[in-house]
Design a protein around this motif. Structure first.
Motif, PDB file in Angstrom:
ATOM      1  N   GLN A  18       0.481  -1.046  -0.465  1.00 36.38           N
ATOM      2  CA  GLN A  18      -0.031  -0.021   0.297  1.00 36.38           C
ATOM      3  C   GLN A  18       0.886   1.756  -0.128  1.00 36.38           C
ATOM      4  OE1 GLN A  18      -2.393  -0.075   3.577  1.00 36.38           O
ATOM      5  NE2 GLN A  18      -3.727   2.439   3.179  1.00 36.38           N
ATOM      6  N   VAL A  19       0.507   2.390  -0.806  1.00 35.05           N
ATOM      7  CA  VAL A  19       1.460   3.904  -0.883  1.00 35.05           C
ATOM      8  C   VAL A  19       1.158   4.350   0.316  1.00 35.05           C
ATOM      9  CG1 VAL A  19       1.617   5.577  -2.425  1.00 35.05           C
ATOM     10  CG2 VAL A  19       2.238   3.100  -3.596  1.00 35.05           C
ATOM     11  N   GLN A  20       1.790   4.966   0.744  1.00 29.29           N
ATOM     12  CA  GLN A  20       1.561   5.988   1.798  1.00 29.29           C
ATOM     13  C   GLN A  20       2.612   7.121   1.975  1.00 29.29           C
ATOM     14  OE1 GLN A  20       1.205   3.747   5.380  1.00 29.29           O
ATOM     15  NE2 GLN A  20      -1.139   4.204   5.078  1.00 29.29           N
ATOM     16  N   LEU A  21       2.362   8.055   1.963  1.00 28.30           N
ATOM     17  CA  LEU A  21       3.138   9.337   1.775  1.00 28.30           C
ATOM     18  C   LEU A  21       2.570  10.026   2.664  1.00 28.30           C
ATOM     19  CD1 LEU A  21       2.191   9.460  -1.202  1.00 28.30           C
ATOM     20  CD2 LEU A  21       4.459  10.008  -1.523  1.00 28.30           C
ATOM     21  N   VAL A  22       3.503  10.584   3.657  1.00 26.05           N
ATOM     22  CA  VAL A  22       3.611  11.402   5.274  1.00 26.05           C
ATOM     23  C   VAL A  22       4.577  12.867   4.705  1.00 26.05           C
ATOM     24  CG1 VAL A  22       2.765  11.893   8.152  1.00 26.05           C
ATOM     25  CG2 VAL A  22       2.161   9.279   5.899  1.00 26.05           C
ATOM     26  N   GLU A  23       3.828  13.973   5.459  1.00 24.69           N
ATOM     27  CA  GLU A  23       4.788  15.119   5.545  1.00 24.69           C
ATOM     28  C   GLU A  23       4.620  15.819   6.480  1.00 24.69           C
ATOM     29  OE1 GLU A  23       1.974  15.961   1.098  1.00 24.69           O
ATOM     30  OE2 GLU A  23       1.710  15.132   3.187  1.00 24.69           O
ATOM     31  N   SER A  24       5.612  16.029   6.514  1.00 24.55           N
ATOM     32  CA  SER A  24       5.788  17.156   8.035  1.00 24.55           C
ATOM     33  C   SER A  24       7.298  17.959   7.628  1.00 24.55           C
ATOM     34  CB  SER A  24       6.385  15.586   8.987  1.00 24.55           C
ATOM     35  OG  SER A  24       8.050  15.389   8.728  1.00 24.55           O
ATOM     36  N   GLY A  25       6.689  19.411   8.455  1.00 25.31           N
ATOM     37  CA  GLY A  25       7.781  20.458   9.031  1.00 25.31           C
ATOM     38  C   GLY A  25       7.632  21.111   8.395  1.00 25.31           C
ATOM     39  N   GLY A  26       6.697  21.880   8.370  1.00 22.05           N
ATOM     40  CA  GLY A  26       5.226  22.926   8.547  1.00 22.05           C
ATOM     41  C   GLY A  26       5.482  23.607   9.796  1.00 22.05           C
ATOM     42  N   GLY A  27       4.951  24.763   9.306  1.00 25.03           N
ATOM     43  CA  GLY A  27       5.078  26.017  10.439  1.00 25.03           C
ATOM     44  C   GLY A  27       4.766  27.443   9.979  1.00 25.03           C
ATOM     45  N   LEU A  28       5.306  27.605  11.063  1.00 26.23           N
ATOM     46  CA  LEU A  28       5.153  29.520  10.341  1.00 26.23           C
ATOM     47  C   LEU A  28       6.488  30.072  10.833  1.00 26.23           C
ATOM     48  CD1 LEU A  28       3.664  31.885  10.520  1.00 26.23           C
ATOM     49  CD2 LEU A  28       3.832  32.141  13.426  1.00 26.23           C
ATOM     50  N   VAL A  29       6.845  30.685   9.704  1.00 22.07           N
ATOM     51  CA  VAL A  29       7.821  31.309   9.134  1.00 22.07           C
ATOM     52  C   VAL A  29       8.621  32.712   9.252  1.00 22.07           C
ATOM     53  CG1 VAL A  29       8.440  30.645   7.295  1.00 22.07           C
ATOM     54  CG2 VAL A  29      10.485  30.914   8.561  1.00 22.07           C
ATOM     55  N   GLN A  30       9.079  33.959   9.182  1.00 20.42           N
ATOM     56  CA  GLN A  30       9.208  34.707   8.552  1.00 20.42           C
ATOM     57  C   GLN A  30       9.998  35.368   7.748  1.00 20.42           C
ATOM     58  OE1 GLN A  30      11.567  37.415  11.424  1.00 20.42           O
ATOM     59  NE2 GLN A  30       9.627  37.482  12.965  1.00 20.42           N
ATOM     60  N   PRO A  31       9.420  35.747   6.523  1.00 23.24           N
ATOM     61  CA  PRO A  31      10.104  36.028   5.684  1.00 23.24           C
ATOM     62  C   PRO A  31      11.382  36.264   5.476  1.00 23.24           C
ATOM     63  CG  PRO A  31       8.296  37.657   5.274  1.00 23.24           C
ATOM     64  CD  PRO A  31       8.082  36.694   7.361  1.00 23.24           C
ATOM     65  N   GLY A  32      11.804  35.080   4.484  1.00 22.95           N
ATOM     66  CA  GLY A  32      13.303  35.374   4.678  1.00 22.95           C
ATOM     67  C   GLY A  32      13.714  33.810   5.412  1.00 22.95           C
ATOM     68  N   GLY A  33      12.921  33.776   5.780  1.00 23.06           N
ATOM     69  CA  GLY A  33      13.947  32.367   6.779  1.00 23.06           C
ATOM     70  C   GLY A  33      13.844  30.884   5.477  1.00 23.06           C
ATOM     71  N   SER A  34      13.792  30.106   6.635  1.00 22.98           N
ATOM     72  CA  SER A  34      13.833  28.677   6.103  1.00 22.98           C
ATOM     73  C   SER A  34      13.192  27.168   6.482  1.00 22.98           C
ATOM     74  CB  SER A  34      15.365  27.976   5.726  1.00 22.98           C
ATOM     75  OG  SER A  34      16.306  29.434   5.275  1.00 22.98           O
ATOM     76  N   LEU A  35      12.917  26.229   6.456  1.00 20.89           N
ATOM     77  CA  LEU A  35      12.513  25.122   6.653  1.00 20.89           C
ATOM     78  C   LEU A  35      12.515  23.991   6.017  1.00 20.89           C
ATOM     79  CD1 LEU A  35       8.305  26.748   7.046  1.00 20.89           C
ATOM     80  CD2 LEU A  35       9.785  25.433   8.847  1.00 20.89           C
ATOM     81  N   ARG A  36      12.629  23.193   6.239  1.00 19.43           N
ATOM     82  CA  ARG A  36      12.614  21.992   5.597  1.00 19.43           C
ATOM     83  C   ARG A  36      11.793  20.838   5.867  1.00 19.43           C
ATOM     84  NH1 ARG A  36      17.533  16.724   6.134  1.00 19.43           N
ATOM     85  NH2 ARG A  36      15.720  16.815   8.040  1.00 19.43           N
ATOM     86  N   LEU A  37      10.810  20.586   4.831  1.00 17.49           N
ATOM     87  CA  LEU A  37       9.729  19.662   4.748  1.00 17.49           C
ATOM     88  C   LEU A  37      10.255  18.328   4.679  1.00 17.49           C
ATOM     89  CD1 LEU A  37       6.903  21.640   2.516  1.00 17.49           C
ATOM     90  CD2 LEU A  37       7.588  22.226   5.438  1.00 17.49           C
ATOM     91  N   SER A  38       9.339  17.237   5.301  1.00 18.94           N
ATOM     92  CA  SER A  38       9.889  15.759   4.772  1.00 18.94           C
ATOM     93  C   SER A  38       8.922  15.097   4.185  1.00 18.94           C
ATOM     94  CB  SER A  38      10.143  15.464   5.966  1.00 18.94           C
ATOM     95  OG  SER A  38      11.660  15.558   6.820  1.00 18.94           O
ATOM     96  N   CYS A  39       9.243  13.492   3.814  1.00 21.48           N
ATOM     97  CA  CYS A  39       7.747  13.533   2.974  1.00 21.48           C
ATOM     98  C   CYS A  39       7.957  11.704   2.946  1.00 21.48           C
ATOM     99  CB  CYS A  39       7.832  13.593   1.459  1.00 21.48           C
ATOM    100  SG  CYS A  39       6.836  12.341   0.356  1.00 21.48           S
ATOM    101  N   GLY A  40       7.998  11.258   4.068  1.00 21.02           N
ATOM    102  CA  GLY A  40       8.325   9.733   4.915  1.00 21.02           C
ATOM    103  C   GLY A  40       7.451   8.960   2.873  1.00 21.02           C
ATOM    104  N   TYR A  41       7.639   7.691   2.626  1.00 23.25           N
ATOM    105  CA  TYR A  41       7.229   7.211   2.163  1.00 23.25           C
ATOM    106  C   TYR A  41       7.496   5.561   2.213  1.00 23.25           C
ATOM    107  CZ  TYR A  41      11.636   6.662  -1.063  1.00 23.25           C
ATOM    108  OH  TYR A  41      12.992   6.991  -0.549  1.00 23.25           O
ATOM    109  N   SER A  42       6.448   4.827   1.929  1.00 31.15           N
ATOM    110  CA  SER A  42       6.002   3.634   1.829  1.00 31.15           C
ATOM    111  C   SER A  42       5.367   3.006   1.277  1.00 31.15           C
ATOM    112  CB  SER A  42       5.674   3.321   3.286  1.00 31.15           C
ATOM    113  OG  SER A  42       4.859   3.672   3.198  1.00 31.15           O
ATOM    114  N   GLY A  43       5.734   1.738   0.514  1.00 30.94           N
ATOM    115  CA  GLY A  43       4.780   0.573  -0.341  1.00 30.94           C
ATOM    116  C   GLY A  43       5.055   0.969  -1.954  1.00 30.94           C
ATOM    117  N   PHE A  44       6.905   1.738  -2.242  1.00 31.36           N
ATOM    118  CA  PHE A  44       7.481   2.103  -3.155  1.00 31.36           C
ATOM    119  C   PHE A  44       8.471   2.141  -3.408  1.00 31.36           C
ATOM    120  CE2 PHE A  44       7.184   6.349  -3.519  1.00 31.36           C
ATOM    121  CZ  PHE A  44       6.195   6.869  -2.974  1.00 31.36           C
TER     122      PHE A  44
END
Length: 127
Positions: free
Chosen positions: A1-27
């Motif tokens: 079974q294909v699954q994808l789960v995103e994480s890492g979102g949030g509030l950030v000020q302009p000019g800032g940085s974020l790293r999102l993750s996508c954990g996957y399984s089933g492929f």
């Protein structure tokens, strides 16, 4: 079974940085590409960047070139979206998605090309 789960979102000020993750399984990424997409309120979902199957070629929307990068860690079954120099117009729900394409085929940035999606994670860029 294909699954994808995103994480890492949030509030950030302009000019800032974020790293999102996508954990996957089933492929595996031998034949599946993964794309990152976003949807702002009142707007259509748009492709941001993607990483192809096989050798992992990457492709970017013009709006994020030079600011966003995509990478993968096959040992952790995770694809990352590194977002730098964030702007208020980057505010959106970010999704990762996958579909099977030919080995090494260029991944598309068109949302209809993908058939399995994560639930999304909110990114808000605001002072």
């Amino acid at each position: 079974q294909v699954q994808l789960v995103e994480s890492g979102g949030g509030l950030v000020q302009p000019g800032g940085s974020l790293r999102l993750s996508c954990g996957y399984s089933g492929f595996t990424l031998d034949y599946n590409a993964i794309g990152w997409f976003r949807q702002a309120p009142g707007k259509e979902r748009e492709g941001v960047l993607c990483i192809s199957s096989g050798y992992g070629g990457t492709y970017y929307a013009d709006s994020v070139k030079g600011r966003f990068t995509i990478s993968r860690d096959n040992t952790k079954n995770t694809v990352y979206l590194q977002m730098n120099s964030l702007k208020p117009e980057d505010t959106a729900v970010y999704y990762c998605a996958t579909a099977r394409f030919g080995y090494g085929s260029r991944c598309p940035l068109s949302p209809p090309a993908y058939n399995s999606w994560g639930q999304g994670t909110q990114v808000t860029v605001s002072s």
